[in-house]
Design an enzyme around this catalytic site. Structure first.
Site, mmCIF file in Angstrom:
data_model
loop_
_atom_site.group_PDB
_atom_site.id
_atom_site.type_symbol
_atom_site.label_atom_id
_atom_site.label_comp_id
_atom_site.label_asym_id
_atom_site.label_seq_id
_atom_site.Cartn_x
_atom_site.Cartn_y
_atom_site.Cartn_z
ATOM 1 N N CYS A 1 0.879 -1.170 0.000
ATOM 2 C CA CYS A 1 0.000 0.000 0.000
ATOM 3 C C CYS A 1 0.915 1.217 0.000
ATOM 4 O O CYS A 1 2.102 1.077 -0.313
ATOM 5 C CB CYS A 1 -0.993 -0.030 1.165
ATOM 6 S SG CYS A 1 -0.289 0.108 2.822
ATOM 7 N N THR B 1 2.232 3.155 2.389
ATOM 8 C CA THR B 1 3.332 2.981 3.344
ATOM 9 C C THR B 1 3.698 1.512 3.571
ATOM 10 O O THR B 1 4.755 1.220 4.118
ATOM 11 C CB THR B 1 2.936 3.549 4.719
ATOM 12 O OG1 THR B 1 1.743 2.865 5.143
ATOM 13 C CG2 THR B 1 2.673 5.047 4.660
HETATM 14 C C1 RB5 Z 1 -3.949 5.394 1.019
HETATM 15 O O1 RB5 Z 1 -4.043 6.767 0.853
HETATM 16 C C2 RB5 Z 1 -2.984 5.073 2.144
HETATM 17 O O2 RB5 Z 1 -3.520 5.453 3.359
HETATM 18 C C3 RB5 Z 1 -2.642 3.611 2.139
HETATM 19 O O3 RB5 Z 1 -2.118 3.254 0.910
HETATM 20 C C4 RB5 Z 1 -1.616 3.143 3.160
HETATM 21 O O4 RB5 Z 1 -0.479 3.933 3.121
HETATM 22 C C5 RB5 Z 1 -2.127 2.928 4.533
HETATM 23 O O5 RB5 Z 1 -1.454 2.375 5.397
#
Ligand code: RB5
Length: 150
Positions: free
Chosen positions: A66, A68
């Site tokens: 995702c 992060t």
């Molecule tokens: C999406 O905007 C973001 O919150 C998701 O990809 C991730 O980083 C969450 O942990």
């Protein structure tokens, strides 16, 4: 032949596609649990789907991504039997396999570049669980998860 389950949210869609092709190019089988475009979705759905594929044995290992890598790794780790490790460099990927017998690799598409991600995947693929004292430690996690006293 090791089979991978892979999944991401929209933030890591392109990243996931590249990693999927990279692994397929190395001869591994890959089942893609989505997402399949840039439309905003919830990372939790994909982390849990990949986690369930690995925990059920439908896949041997997983890769989740995702923005992060945090949300999707937390989600995957809620599935019983999953040990998802969020890695931003190759050393942690090697140790996650050798010491923790991690079965899902998590990465953050907004944190690391794709070439570093491929190095992380290589390290993950080349490493093997070392058993010994590490088995005892991993067993304590599994026992806790299964409400058993160890
Ligand atoms: C999406 O905007 C973001 O919150 C998701 O990809 C991730 O980083 C969450 O942990």
């Amino acid at each position: 032949m090791i089979k991978f389950a892979i999944g991401s949210d929209h933030a890591a869609f392109h990243f996931k596609e590249e990693i999927k092709q990279y692994i397929i190019g190395k001869g591994y089988e890959v089942e893609d649990f989505g997402t399949f475009n840039l439309e905003s979705v919830d990372y939790s759905d994909y982390g849990i789907a990949v986690g369930e594929a690995v925990a059920s044995g439908a896949a041997d290992m997983g890769i989740v991504c995702c923005g992060t890598g945090i949300g999707i790794s937390i989600s995957a780790n809620k599935v019983k039997g999953v040990r998802a490790a969020l890695c931003s460099e190759p050393y942690s990927a090697k140790m996650a396999r050798e010491h923790n017998d991690a079965n899902i690799l998590a990465m953050g598409a907004r944190v690391i570049g794709i070439e570093l991600a491929k190095m992380i995947v290589d390290e993950w693929l080349n490493a093997k669980f070392q058993n010994g004292r590490h088995s005892r430690r991993v067993k304590k996690i599994t026992d806790y998860e299964n409400n058993r006293v160890s």
